[in-house]
Design a protein around this motif. Sequence first.
Motif, PDB file in Angstrom:
ATOM      1  N   TYR A 104       0.828  -1.210   0.000  1.00  0.00           N
ATOM      2  CA  TYR A 104       0.000   0.000   0.000  1.00  0.00           C
ATOM      3  C   TYR A 104       0.863   1.261   0.000  1.00  0.00           C
TER       4      TYR A 104
ATOM      5  N   LYS B 290       1.053  -0.724  -9.081  1.00  0.00           N
ATOM      6  CA  LYS B 290       0.066  -0.582 -10.143  1.00  0.00           C
ATOM      7  C   LYS B 290       0.747  -0.366 -11.492  1.00  0.00           C
TER       8      LYS B 290
ATOM      9  N   HIS C 249      -4.795  -9.409  -6.484  1.00  0.00           N
ATOM     10  CA  HIS C 249      -6.227  -9.129  -6.604  1.00  0.00           C
ATOM     11  C   HIS C 249      -6.568  -7.838  -5.871  1.00  0.00           C
ATOM     12  N   TRP C 250      -6.012  -7.680  -4.686  1.00  0.00           N
ATOM     13  CA  TRP C 250      -6.232  -6.471  -3.881  1.00  0.00           C
ATOM     14  C   TRP C 250      -5.770  -5.230  -4.638  1.00  0.00           C
TER      15      TRP C 250
ATOM     16  N   GLU D 286      -5.359  -4.937  -7.980  1.00  0.00           N
ATOM     17  CA  GLU D 286      -6.155  -4.765  -9.197  1.00  0.00           C
ATOM     18  C   GLU D 286      -7.566  -4.277  -8.902  1.00  0.00           C
ATOM     19  N   GLU D 287      -8.048  -4.547  -7.684  1.00  0.00           N
ATOM     20  CA  GLU D 287      -9.373  -4.062  -7.286  1.00  0.00           C
ATOM     21  C   GLU D 287      -9.314  -2.644  -6.720  1.00  0.00           C
ATOM     22  N   GLY D 288      -8.142  -2.015  -6.815  1.00  0.00           N
ATOM     23  CA  GLY D 288      -8.010  -0.637  -6.371  1.00  0.00           C
ATOM     24  C   GLY D 288      -7.924  -0.470  -4.864  1.00  0.00           C
TER      25      GLY D 288
ATOM     26  N   LYS E 262      -9.419  -2.049  -2.353  1.00  0.00           N
ATOM     27  CA  LYS E 262     -10.790  -1.968  -1.826  1.00  0.00           C
ATOM     28  C   LYS E 262     -10.826  -2.023  -0.305  1.00  0.00           C
ATOM     29  N   TYR E 263      -9.893  -2.762   0.287  1.00  0.00           N
ATOM     30  CA  TYR E 263      -9.842  -2.907   1.743  1.00  0.00           C
ATOM     31  C   TYR E 263      -8.556  -2.300   2.291  1.00  0.00           C
TER      32      TYR E 263
END
Length: 206
Positions: free
Chosen positions: A106, A113, A170-171, A173-175, A177-178
């Motif tokens: 993060y 990205k 996945h986290w 690529e999902e932007g 999310k969490y």
Amino acid sequence: MSDTSTFHKPDRRVAKSKQALKQALLSLLAGKDFQSVSITEIVRLADCNRGTFYAHYEHKDALLADVLGDVTSGLVEAFRAPYRDKDFFHLDELPYTAVALFDHVYLHAELYKTMLNGNVLPNFREQLFQALKSAALDDLYVDPNEASSKINNELQIIYQTHALLGLTLHWIEEGFKYTPDYMAEQLMLILNWRPGKVIMKHSRKP
């Protein structure tokens, strides 16, 4: 007595120049594919000259490889954080707050990205997998006295590395999310979950 501060200045200048070049490349890759990026653009954005570039890198592929090295070493360091300096640990006693991998990703969100763009480095995912797998194989081994000792250690590590990396990618690529904390908590719940009966979704009543 020699001036030690003078002795270290060239190394700091080199590190600063290389960091500027790497950051310039990443900035350019955010808007175009790697093959379209020129050395002229890199040095202009890094505010240096071509001589400085060639003093550190033979070509732009070498610069990209250096960037990848930073990414993988940072990821591996974060992966090792929960068990660094330990002789052993119990997975079910490990607090999710010890997991540093999601915080690391993060913190470097834009870098990950950008690097996940297939036009930058098509085999980026595979290189991340190989780095994590090597670290796990070097560091970790199931206690032979445990009930799970019949499990092949290498196969277990390959399975878990794919799962961990897949979850992380996945986290991304999902932007994101969490939050990183939520991802770390979920990871530990998943790792410690031992399902019994598994129910087929089609058999569940509406």
